[in-house]
Structures are given as structure tokens and as C-alpha cells.
Design an enzyme around this catalytic site. Structure first.
Site, PDB file in Angstrom:
ATOM      1  N   GLU A  16       7.909  -4.442  -1.271  1.00  0.00           N
ATOM      2  CA  GLU A  16       7.181  -3.656  -0.267  1.00  0.00           C
ATOM      3  C   GLU A  16       5.837  -3.315  -0.880  1.00  0.00           C
ATOM      4  O   GLU A  16       5.747  -2.527  -1.807  1.00  0.00           O
ATOM      5  CB  GLU A  16       7.961  -2.403   0.098  1.00  0.00           C
ATOM      6  N   GLU A  68      -7.285  -2.969   2.062  1.00  0.00           N
ATOM      7  CA  GLU A  68      -6.618  -1.680   2.279  1.00  0.00           C
ATOM      8  C   GLU A  68      -7.402  -0.608   1.531  1.00  0.00           C
ATOM      9  O   GLU A  68      -7.727  -0.797   0.351  1.00  0.00           O
ATOM     10  CB  GLU A  68      -5.188  -1.756   1.737  1.00  0.00           C
ATOM     11  N   HIS A 121       9.637   3.379 -13.346  1.00  0.00           N
ATOM     12  CA  HIS A 121       8.816   4.135 -12.388  1.00  0.00           C
ATOM     13  C   HIS A 121       7.344   4.020 -12.806  1.00  0.00           C
ATOM     14  O   HIS A 121       7.030   3.550 -13.907  1.00  0.00           O
ATOM     15  CB  HIS A 121       9.257   5.592 -12.342  1.00  0.00           C
ATOM     16  N   CYS A 148       1.347   3.437   2.214  1.00  0.00           N
ATOM     17  CA  CYS A 148       1.119   2.074   2.731  1.00  0.00           C
ATOM     18  C   CYS A 148       1.240   1.977   4.231  1.00  0.00           C
ATOM     19  O   CYS A 148       0.613   1.115   4.841  1.00  0.00           O
ATOM     20  CB  CYS A 148       2.062   1.107   2.042  1.00  0.00           C
ATOM     21  N   GLY A 190       4.833  -1.520  -4.470  1.00  0.00           N
ATOM     22  CA  GLY A 190       3.575  -1.272  -5.181  1.00  0.00           C
ATOM     23  C   GLY A 190       2.507  -2.225  -4.716  1.00  0.00           C
ATOM     24  O   GLY A 190       2.470  -2.597  -3.527  1.00  0.00           O
ATOM     25  N   SER A 191       1.678  -2.651  -5.623  1.00  0.00           N
ATOM     26  CA  SER A 191       0.523  -3.482  -5.255  1.00  0.00           C
ATOM     27  C   SER A 191       0.891  -4.959  -5.181  1.00  0.00           C
ATOM     28  O   SER A 191       1.919  -5.391  -5.708  1.00  0.00           O
ATOM     29  CB  SER A 191      -0.571  -3.303  -6.315  1.00  0.00           C
TER      30      SER A 191
HETATM   31  N1  LIG Z   1       3.902  -0.087  -0.810  1.00  0.00           N
HETATM   32  C1  LIG Z   1       3.764   1.148  -1.277  1.00  0.00           C
HETATM   33  O1  LIG Z   1       4.487   2.074  -0.902  1.00  0.00           O
HETATM   34  C2  LIG Z   1       2.737   1.410  -2.303  1.00  0.00           C
HETATM   35  C3  LIG Z   1       1.758   0.502  -2.558  1.00  0.00           C
HETATM   36  N2  LIG Z   1       0.814   0.769  -3.475  1.00  0.00           N
HETATM   37  C4  LIG Z   1      -0.238  -0.202  -3.685  1.00  0.00           C
HETATM   38  O2  LIG Z   1      -0.469  -0.343  -5.090  1.00  0.00           O
HETATM   39  C5  LIG Z   1      -1.824  -0.074  -5.350  1.00  0.00           C
HETATM   40  C6  LIG Z   1      -1.998   0.608  -6.687  1.00  0.00           C
HETATM   41  O3  LIG Z   1      -0.993   1.624  -6.830  1.00  0.00           O
HETATM   42  P1  LIG Z   1      -0.123   1.588  -8.120  1.00  0.00           P
HETATM   43  O4  LIG Z   1       0.939   2.612  -8.153  1.00  0.00           O
HETATM   44  O5  LIG Z   1      -1.044   1.506  -9.295  1.00  0.00           O
HETATM   45  O6  LIG Z   1       0.644   0.224  -7.877  1.00  0.00           O
HETATM   46  P2  LIG Z   1       1.119  -0.763  -8.988  1.00  0.00           P
HETATM   47  O7  LIG Z   1       1.571  -1.940  -8.239  1.00  0.00           O
HETATM   48  O8  LIG Z   1       0.151  -0.943 -10.071  1.00  0.00           O
HETATM   49  O9  LIG Z   1       2.393  -0.014  -9.618  1.00  0.00           O
HETATM   50  C7  LIG Z   1       3.625  -0.021  -8.944  1.00  0.00           C
HETATM   51  C8  LIG Z   1       4.707  -0.184 -10.009  1.00  0.00           C
HETATM   52  O10 LIG Z   1       4.621  -1.510 -10.553  1.00  0.00           O
HETATM   53  C9  LIG Z   1       4.446  -1.439 -11.978  1.00  0.00           C
HETATM   54  N3  LIG Z   1       3.659  -2.606 -12.361  1.00  0.00           N
HETATM   55  C10 LIG Z   1       2.345  -2.804 -12.198  1.00  0.00           C
HETATM   56  N4  LIG Z   1       1.993  -4.034 -12.626  1.00  0.00           N
HETATM   57  C11 LIG Z   1       3.149  -4.629 -13.075  1.00  0.00           C
HETATM   58  C12 LIG Z   1       3.467  -5.895 -13.645  1.00  0.00           C
HETATM   59  N5  LIG Z   1       2.539  -6.832 -13.847  1.00  0.00           N
HETATM   60  N6  LIG Z   1       4.755  -6.165 -13.970  1.00  0.00           N
HETATM   61  C13 LIG Z   1       5.717  -5.220 -13.774  1.00  0.00           C
HETATM   62  N7  LIG Z   1       5.485  -4.004 -13.238  1.00  0.00           N
HETATM   63  C14 LIG Z   1       4.205  -3.712 -12.908  1.00  0.00           C
HETATM   64  C15 LIG Z   1       3.754  -0.127 -12.180  1.00  0.00           C
HETATM   65  O11 LIG Z   1       3.891   0.323 -13.498  1.00  0.00           O
HETATM   66  C16 LIG Z   1       4.500   0.757 -11.186  1.00  0.00           C
HETATM   67  O12 LIG Z   1       5.724   1.151 -11.716  1.00  0.00           O
HETATM   68  C17 LIG Z   1      -2.281   0.801  -4.195  1.00  0.00           C
HETATM   69  O13 LIG Z   1      -3.669   0.608  -3.985  1.00  0.00           O
HETATM   70  C18 LIG Z   1      -1.477   0.278  -3.037  1.00  0.00           C
HETATM   71  O14 LIG Z   1      -2.105  -0.842  -2.437  1.00  0.00           O
HETATM   72  C19 LIG Z   1       0.824   1.903  -4.250  1.00  0.00           C
HETATM   73  C20 LIG Z   1       1.793   2.863  -3.993  1.00  0.00           C
HETATM   74  C21 LIG Z   1       2.797   2.691  -2.990  1.00  0.00           C
HETATM   75  C1  LIG Z   2       6.896   7.451   4.554  1.00  0.00           C
HETATM   76  C2  LIG Z   2       7.348   6.696   3.333  1.00  0.00           C
HETATM   77  C3  LIG Z   2       6.452   5.542   2.985  1.00  0.00           C
HETATM   78  C4  LIG Z   2       6.708   4.967   1.615  1.00  0.00           C
HETATM   79  C5  LIG Z   2       6.001   3.707   1.291  1.00  0.00           C
HETATM   80  C6  LIG Z   2       4.540   3.731   1.693  1.00  0.00           C
HETATM   81  O1  LIG Z   2       3.698   4.184   0.931  1.00  0.00           O
HETATM   82  O2  LIG Z   2       4.278   3.327   2.817  1.00  0.00           O
END
Ligand SMILES: NC(=O)C1=CN([C@@H]2O[C@H](COP(=O)(O)OP(=O)(O)OC[C@H]3O[C@@H](n4cnc5c(N)ncnc54)[C@H](O)[C@@H]3O)[C@@H](O)[C@H]2O)C=CC1
Ligand SMILES: CCCCCC(=O)O
Length: 457
Positions: free
Chosen positions: A229, A360, A156, A263, A207-208
Site C-alpha cells: 500500500e 503526490e 516500523h 495516502c 510506504g513509498s
Molecule cells: N501508503 C501510506 O499509508 C503511506 C505512504 N507514504 C509514502 O512514503 C513517502 C515517504 O514516507 P516514509 O515513511 O519515509 O516512507 P518510506 O517508504 O521511506 O518508509 C516506509 C517504511 O519502509 C521502510 N523502508 C524504506 N526504504 C526501504 C527499503 N529500501 N527497504 C526496506 N524498507 C524500507 C522505512 O524504514 C519505513 O519503515 C511519503 O511521501 C508517502 O508517499 C508514507 C506514509 C504512509
Molecule cells: C485512514 C487510514 C489511512 C492509512 C494509510 C494512508 O496513509 O492512507
């Protein structure tokens, strides 16, 4: 990578959790793989579905406690946290009551003989999840995986360790055997090593782009299935025949949901020129009028962002947009004082050569564009590296449907905001990722859809 609970409303460090070691990972993978090889994973589905039913009931019973944990750990409004707790119980129940039907053998008419497709688990999965929906992101992976018989190890986000821990506690209390779900406080390097392990057969990540690219690359290198996603830059199209007051109300809600850290929330407001001024006037009043404050206060409508780093990043992004010619129509600044608060912000006159045009804004920052007609709206919507979701507002449903079909995203929502529900597939295209979660599509992402054929005698 420290796993810490830091309250975003006060920036108070509440707890630091110890990281798991390589030995812990080895144990987790060994237990999970043995579970996969056992009757639990390969045998009848009923015992697994009973765990999901019990899990849903346990979640309901602890709803307020779980909601408060999420709000204190990542800052979402307590009402939104309750909604999230409610939907994770619904996801568990959805798969408890539909997975057997989804995974039943499906017959195929073939001239070669009697044929059908069976659905078998493939092995241990890795889930890598973000902080914005700290329970939902986990349940979205766990429920279909458990139903299908795939054990899961999960990493997580480092800022929601309490949510991660209590989710595992609930799964165990619901009667899932050891190995069905194991939370690991680990580093990115350890994630890469897990993906490379022969006992792991798939990776689900939200995530990102950066993280998604790293995980997908490693999964590809080791020929493991993955679903991603990632970010979105979703349009919120308001046509000249839209119900304007409804569009404004929903637009403000969607842009500011989870303090704009979602997102699929509305990010690029694409306004038909005939209603642009009127919409912008009402929208500005709506954004400016929200009550910002403690997310535990039932009257608050805009809480803090998830971390101080998130606020810093958003501030730099807004400054860069303005430096490249955007107009600051509202807000634009981090709020001085305690906590990670950012003003509701509206940017206009963003030209295509402004980096903001393709970016974004993961916070309470709305981009506003004006178009002459439907074709321009579609062209602008699709002029994006992302393709997650979108919304179209028009009182002419056939007109809205036509735009919906032309917008290159994983979903389009007509006369409402983009959201989620267990029976609806969730995912996107382009840099928003690939694969679908939830619905019948989601449970089939990580199963072996095996053809069996009996030749004609
Ligand atoms: N699609 C979605 O629902 C979401 C997208 N995001 C995107 O992510 C950006 C930053 O939010 P964060 O939570 O910091 O996202 P992040 O992508 O940095 O983190 C998401 C998960 O990936 C892990 N992670 C990060 N880099 C990794 C790597 N190189 N190898 C393995 N695991 C890794 C993190 O520890 C976390 O558990 C936001 O600006 C947004 O664009 C963030 C939250 C939700
Ligand atoms: C409503 C639920 C959305 C979860 C993924 C996102 O951040 O879009």
C-alpha cells in the site's frame, strides 16, 4: 538508520533506541518459525482470537496514554491520535469476532466429487510500516495474521520507535506467545535479508514507491507473497450539483488530515467549471482559517509535519511546481521558527507538463483543476500513476456512482472523504500497490487457500 523519538512540534530529541543485531533477528525468526510449526498456529483458532479480544480491552484502557505517545512522536492532532487508538481496538475486535467465519472451509459444487477450500497459515510474515498511522499500520497486519496463525516480525519507521515498542508491549500483555509479534529496529539491508530467509513466507508493506519497489523486488526474487500500500494522488471531484458547503468542509478536513500526510486524503481537487470559482473561494477561506499549532492543544486543527526532512521535501516540491508554471493561490511556505509546520497551500493552473501534475504532495498542499464535464473529470482522475482512493460529490447519486465505477482506484467514496473501517477492504492499483488489507479480503492475503476434493466413488 537511527530509531529516534523527535517531537515534531519542537524538534526536541527525546530518546534514541538501540538497533537490533543480526543475532537478534536470527533469534526472532527462530522463535517465530517454531511458533508457526506449533499447535498455536496450526490448531484451534479460539485461543488466538481470545488474545485479540484482550488486546482490544488493553488498548481501550490505555487510550489517552497511547494517543499522546503518537502525537508527541509524529505530530498528529491528539483528537486524531485518539481516533487511531480507537480504530486499532476495533480492528482487533473485528477479527476476533469474524475470523473464524472467514477462515471456515468453503464448499464448492464440483462434478468431480465433494470439494472444499480450507484456509491455513503459511508461515512467518514481515511487516514494513510507515509513521503516519503508527499503530493502525501495525494492527492492520497483526490482527488478521494472528487470527490466521501467521507469526509476524515487524520493521516500523525509524521516527516512531516508541509507538512500535508500546504496541509490542500490548501484544505481549494480551497473552500472545513469544514469536507472534516481534518488533525489530533494523536497517533496509536487514529487511532484505529477512525476506530472503526460508522461514519467511510473505511481506506486507505500506510506504513509498521506492521502498515498496525494493521490498516487492526482493520478495519476488525469493518467490514470497507480498502486499503493498503505497502513495496516492486521490481526486476530490466536486460536480456542479454538489452540496458546495458540505464539499468545502469535507475537502478542507480531508486535505489537512494528519497534516496532509495520509495516502487516501484528498489531494487533487477536480472542480466542475460551473462551481469552480465559488468552491475555490470558500475552500481558500477554509484552508486559510484553520488554527495551526501544538497538536496536543484540543483547538488546533493543523499540526506539524512528521519531520524536518518532510518539510524540506515539500518546500522543494512546491517551488518546482511554481517554477513549472503553477499559480500559488494560497500559502506555499514552511513556517519559520520551532517545529515542522507548513502553511495550508493551494496550487492552481497546473499543466500536464508540470511535474506536480503527476506528483503526490504528502503535506497540506492542495492541487486544484477545473473540468467542463463528467468525462473530463474521469479522464483527469485516471491520468495518474496512482490509483488508491477518490471522492465524488454530487447530489445525484446515480451520476456519482457512474463516475465511481469509471475511476481507476481501489476505492471511491461518494459525498464523504476516503477513510477506513475494519470491514472495508483497503488498497489500490497501479503505483498505489496491490493486495487488500482489512475486511475478509485482508485475512485471506496470507493464507493457503487449499482445495480438498473427495472423488466420487
Ligand atoms: N501508503 C501510506 O499509508 C503511506 C505512504 N507514504 C509514502 O512514503 C513517502 C515517504 O514516507 P516514509 O515513511 O519515509 O516512507 P518510506 O517508504 O521511506 O518508509 C516506509 C517504511 O519502509 C521502510 N523502508 C524504506 N526504504 C526501504 C527499503 N529500501 N527497504 C526496506 N524498507 C524500507 C522505512 O524504514 C519505513 O519503515 C511519503 O511521501 C508517502 O508517499 C508514507 C506514509 C504512509
Ligand atoms: C485512514 C487510514 C489511512 C492509512 C494509510 C494512508 O496513509 O492512507
Amino acid at each position: 538508520m537511527a530509531y529516534q523519538t523527535i517531537n515534531p512540534t519542537t524538534n526536541e530529541l527525546i530518546k534514541t533506541y538501540p538497533n537490533h543485531t543480526d543475532a537478534d533477528i536470527e533469534t526472532a525468526l527462530d522463535v517465530a518459525h517454531k511458533l508457526y510449526k506449533s499447535e498455536w498456529s496450526k490448531g484451534p483458532i479460539a485461543p488466538r482470537l481470545q488474545v485479540l479480544e484482550r488486546l482490544a480491552d488493553l488498548i481501550d484502557a490505555r487510550k489517552e496514554e497511547l494517543a499522546r505517545i503518537a502525537t508527541v512522536e509524529m505530530g498528529k492532532l491528539i483528537s486524531d491520535a485518539r481516533d487511531e487508538v480507537w480504530i486499532i481496538a476495533e480492528i482487533a475486535r473485528y477479527y476476533a469476532r469474524n475470523a473464524e467465519k472467514f477462515l471456515a472451509p468453503s464448499k464448492i459444487d464440483s462434478p468431480l466429487g465433494e470439494a472444499w477450500v480450507e484456509h491455513h497459515p503459511i508461515g512467518v510474515l514481515l511487516a514494513v510500516e510507515p509513521w503516519n498511522f503508527p499503530y493502525y499500520q501495525l494492527m492492520r497486519v497483526f490482527a488478521p495474521a494472528l487470527a490466521a496463525g501467521n507469526p509476524v516480525v515487524a520493521k516500523h519507521a525509524s521516527i516512531v520507535p516508541h509507538c512500535a515498542s508500546v504496541f509490542e508491549e500490548l501484544v505481549n500483555e494480551a497473552g500472545a506467545p513469544k514469536g507472534a509479534w516481534k518488533n525489530l529496529f533494523i536497517t533496509s539491508t536487514q529487511v532484505a535479508n529477512i525476506i530472503a530467509d526460508d522461514r519467511v513466507q510473505g511481506a506486507a508493506m505500506t510506504g513509498s514507491e521506492g521502498a515498496g519497489s525494493a521490498i516487492a523486488a526482493q520478495a519476488g526474487k525469493y518467490l514470497k507473497k507480498s502486499t503493498l500500500e503505497m502513495g496516492g494522488n486521490d481526486v476530490f471531484v466536486v460536480l456542479d450539483d454538489a452540496d458546495l458547503d458540505k464539499a468545502v468542509e469535507i475537502g478542507v478536513f480531508s486535505r489537512l488530515h494528519i497534516s496532509g500526510q495520509e495516502c487516501i486524503c484528498a489531494k487533487r481537487f477536480v472542480l466542475h467549471e460551473k462551481i469552480a470559482d465559488k468552491f475555490l473561494q470558500k475552500f481558500t477561506a477554509g484552508m486559510a482559517g484553520v488554527k495551526m499549532g501544538d497538536p496536543l492543544d484540543e483547538n488546533t486543527r493543523l499540526g506539524p509535519m512528521s519531520s524536518a526532512e518532510a518539510v524540506k521535501g515539500l518546500s522543494k516540491q512546491v517551488e518546482r511546481a511554481l517554477a513549472h508554471g503553477a499559480t500559488l493561490h494560497l500559502g506555499g511556505l514552511a513556517v519559520e521558527g520551532e517545529g515542522n509546520f507548513f502553511e495550508p497551500t493551494i496550487l492552481t493552473h497546473i499543466k500536464r507538463d508540470n511535474p506536480a501534475y503527476f506528483e503526490e504532495f504528502f503535506g497540506p498542499v492542495a492541487q486544484v483543476y477545473v473540468v467542463k464535464n463528467d468525462d473530463e473529470a474521469v479522464e483527469l482522475a485516471n491520468d495518474s500513476r496512482y490509483g488508491l482512493a477518490g471522492a465524488v460529490f454530487s447530489q445525484n447519486i446515480e451520476r456519482a456512482k457512474s463516475l465511481a465505477s469509471r475511476i481507476e482506484t481501489g476505492s471511491v467514496w461518494i459525498n464523504t472523504f476516503a477513510s477506513t473501517s475494519p470491514e472495508l477492504p483497503f488498497g489500490g492499483v497501479k503505483r498505489s500497490g496491490y493486495g487488500r488489507e482489512l475486511s475478509e479480503l485482508g485475512i485471506k492475503e496470507f493464507v493457503n487457500q487449499k482445495l480438498v476434493l473427495v472423488a466420487k466413488s
